[in-house]
Scaffold this active site. Structure first.
Site, PDB file in Angstrom:
ATOM      1  N   LYS A 131       7.449   0.695  13.112  1.00 49.15           N
ATOM      2  CA  LYS A 131       6.896   2.046  13.228  1.00 49.15           C
ATOM      3  C   LYS A 131       6.432   2.266  14.667  1.00 49.15           C
ATOM      4  CE  LYS A 131       3.509   5.150  11.032  1.00 49.15           C
ATOM      5  NZ  LYS A 131       2.441   5.291  10.014  1.00 49.15           N
ATOM      6  N   SER A 172       2.694   9.306   6.768  1.00 49.84           N
ATOM      7  CA  SER A 172       3.280   9.356   8.082  1.00 49.84           C
ATOM      8  C   SER A 172       4.390   8.339   8.337  1.00 49.84           C
ATOM      9  CB  SER A 172       2.190   9.170   9.140  1.00 49.84           C
ATOM     10  OG  SER A 172       1.665   7.859   9.095  1.00 49.84           O
ATOM     11  N   SER A 215      -0.468   6.720   4.070  1.00 45.82           N
ATOM     12  CA  SER A 215       0.751   6.801   4.880  1.00 45.82           C
ATOM     13  C   SER A 215       1.759   5.688   4.662  1.00 45.82           C
ATOM     14  CB  SER A 215       0.395   6.841   6.371  1.00 45.82           C
ATOM     15  OG  SER A 215      -0.026   8.130   6.729  1.00 45.82           O
TER      16      SER A 215
END
Lengths: 100, 495
Positions: free
Chosen positions: B79, B160, B184
């Site tokens: 990420k 997210s 998230s």
């Protein structure tokens, strides 16, 4: 509590975000919707309740007061620290003139 | 031979160690999948050479008979919230455009030390603020899943960690890192039919991870099954003296202790999670989940978490408050974007840079955070929210007297079409209504896929555990996984 355009402009200036009058106006209902919604927290009886400061009990650790204790995060890393600066001169961050 | 991109962490690690295939072959297979994945917009930066160099090192170690590590030869996605030495890291923001860290986050370093390799950096909601992956400065991530109605509407992968979720479910990587501040990891895992774990706050170091809300942010693995999550979490976790909130505790061998026998365990069903408006198919899946856990030997008990309703509004004060403070560092001086209008002074430069570099949702949250922390409003909003947070955490403490683990839906709905909630931040926030309470209390929690809804979209079930009891969460997750037998995959339309 609700905010108006003037207050949004004030918050924007505290947050250091340049915002035009139109943008401030657009943000007024958005912020008020969210603030109206969080207002329900006022219903909760919090008498005698301490605000949370640490989510998992943990003791405060302090590192040794030694420069360069960790070679990756200690001192003598000037070039790495400045490597991503938009403007760096003479080993410092460059910024516009502050004092006339 | 099975197609290598169909393999998970354990199968790759064991296959490389056993000589069934080389780490280079695995890296090449996934590099090819990543290269052909542009319509999903899951990767912001691709690092195919880096993946192969690391794979070659693993193959060389194997030739010498050395230990390859718990993730030896496994290529993963990272990420873009994790700083990676020498690879651009922007948290999907414009303000960090061009930022190339000169250091490695502890979590990513731990993964490389365990033998993992990196395929690239994954798209996400800007600064991890969002629940649909529509706030990235580099465009939306498109979910590989589509409704079964024959339409081609672009669906949200959740957020997210949306790039992570899309990449893992589309078989672009066997696993990838996520971060969870208020859901998230769990919500995008549920939206895309994969498994994701948020560990106890402090298990994974936050050092070198771009901060959103420091008292909530926690890294975790996202993979295709529970065992892979157990392996990867073991590699990511550990004490880090560089993070003052890092837990100075032994990391158990979660993989070795995995068991779906829940005899003697009590599973709590929080009655407040049965909210008006929850999709009936979500409620059905919850009922099914109860039955599966009973079949695994557990006893189902009714519990109450009375402050559930207030967790989300408390979160939307605390998280923006911390974000407004954390994001103060983006001012055009030290890294990233600088906007210096003609003749402008320092203050104007800050304001212009932040106006130019932050997206709408980030601005909204920084503004909310600045407001609730400002003189005159601090006690009414921020202190009140922190007190409510204490009550939310106390609800869980009381629940642990009655049960060992909690079962709930992960989200109130399945994935929705991108753009459908654009003008409605509040409805978007409600997506995390079931995920946020565990975040506020710092508890370990995970989402496991449990089936498809009538539209052919994945649904997830959430398990929440006691502090430090990742094992209890993983074992209950495994019990569901074994009984759900979820094997659906999105149809490959993107390449």
């Amino acid at each position: 509590m609700s905010v108006d355009t003037k207050q949004v402009a004030k918050i924007a200036s505290l947050a250091r975000i340049a915002m035009s009058d139109t943008e401030c106006e657009k943000m007024v209902p958005e912020l008020n919707n969210i603030l109206d919604w969080v207002e329900q927290l006022g219903e909760v009886d919090v008498t005698g309740v301490e605000p949370m400061t640490a989510v998992i009990p943990n003791h405060q650790r302090l590192r040794d007061d030694v420069v360069d204790a960790d070679p990756k995060t200690g001192g003598n890393r000037r070039d790495d620290v400045l490597a991503n600066a938009p403007v760096a001169e003479h080993g410092f961050f460059g910024v516009p003139k502050v004092i006339e | 031979m099975t197609e290598l991109t169909q393999l998970g962490i354990k199968a790759i690690r064991d296959g490389v160690a056993g000589g069934d295939f080389t780490a280079r072959e695995v890296g090449e297979a996934f590099n090819a999948a990543v290269a052909a994945s542009d319509p999903l917009n899951a990767f912001l930066v691709k690092t195919p050479e880096r993946a192969l160099e690391a794979a070659d090192r693993i193959d060389a170690k194997r030739a010498k008979g050395e230990d390859l590590g718990s993730m030896g030869g496994v290529p993963i996605g990272m990420k873009d919230l994790f700083c990676t030495d020498g690879v651009e890291t922007t948290a999907a923001s414009a303000i960090l455009g061009g930022f190339t860290p000169r250091y490695e986050s502890t979590v990513s370093q731990n993964l490389w030390d365990a033998g993992a390799t990196m395929l690239g950096k994954l798209n996400m909601d800007q600064f991890a603020m969002g629940s649909s992956n529509e706030t990235s400065a580099f465009g939306n991530v498109i979910s590989p899943w589509r409704k079964s109605d024959g339409g081609n509407a672009a669906m949200s992968p959740g957020g997210s960690s949306g790039g992570t979720a899309a990449a893992v479910s589309a078989r672009l990587c066997p696993a990838a890192t996520g971060t969870d501040t208020g859901g998230s990891i769990r919500q995008p895992a549920a939206f895309t039919g994969i498994t994701g774990v948020k560990p106890t706050y402090g298990r994974c170091s936050r050092w070198g991870t771009i901060a959103f809300a420091s008292s909530l942010d926690q890294a975790g693995p996202m993979a295709r099954d529970v065992a892979d999550c157990a392996i990867m979490l073991g590699a990511m976790a550990g004490f880090d003296p560089k993070d003052s909130t890092s837990l100075d505790m032994h990391v158990p061998d979660w993989e070795a202790a995995l068991s779906d026998d829940l005899s003697g365990k009590r599973v709590g069903i929080p009655r407040e999670y049965r909210m008006d408006g929850t999709d009936s198919q979500i409620l059905d899946s919850w009922e099914q989940g109860k039955q599966w856990l009973k079949d695994a030997g557990a006893e189902i008990v009714d519990i109450s978490l009375p402050h559930t309703k207030y967790a989300l509004p408390a979160y939307y004060i605390i998280a923006p408050a911390e974000a407004s403070s954390n994001l103060a560092r983006y001012d055009g001086v030290r890294y990233g974007l600088r906007d210096l209008p003609d003749g402008a002074g320092l203050q104007d430069m800050y304001a212009a840079t932040r106006a130019e570099g932050f997206g709408d949702e980030v601005k909204r949250r920084v503004m909310i955070g600045t407001y609730v922390l400002s003189a005159g409003f601090y006690d009414a909003y921020y202190t009140q929210a922190q007190k409510v947070r204490t009550l939310v955490a106390r609800d869980f403490e009381q629940a642990w007297e009655k049960c060992d683990v909690i079962l709930a839906p992960t989200c109130p709905t399945a994935s929705f079409a991108l753009g459908s909630l654009d003008d409605d931040p509040l409805t978007m926030y409600l997506n995390d209504v079931f995920a946020v309470p565990a975040s506020l209390a710092g508890l370990p929690a995970m989402s496991v896929p449990c089936g498809l809804n009538g539209d052919g979209l994945p649904l997830g079930l959430q398990l929440v555990g006691k502090p430090f009891d990742e094992q209890g969460v993983l074992n209950a997750g495994l019990a569901i996984e074994k009984r759900a037998g979820f094997s659906a995959q999105p149809e490959q339309w993107w390449s």
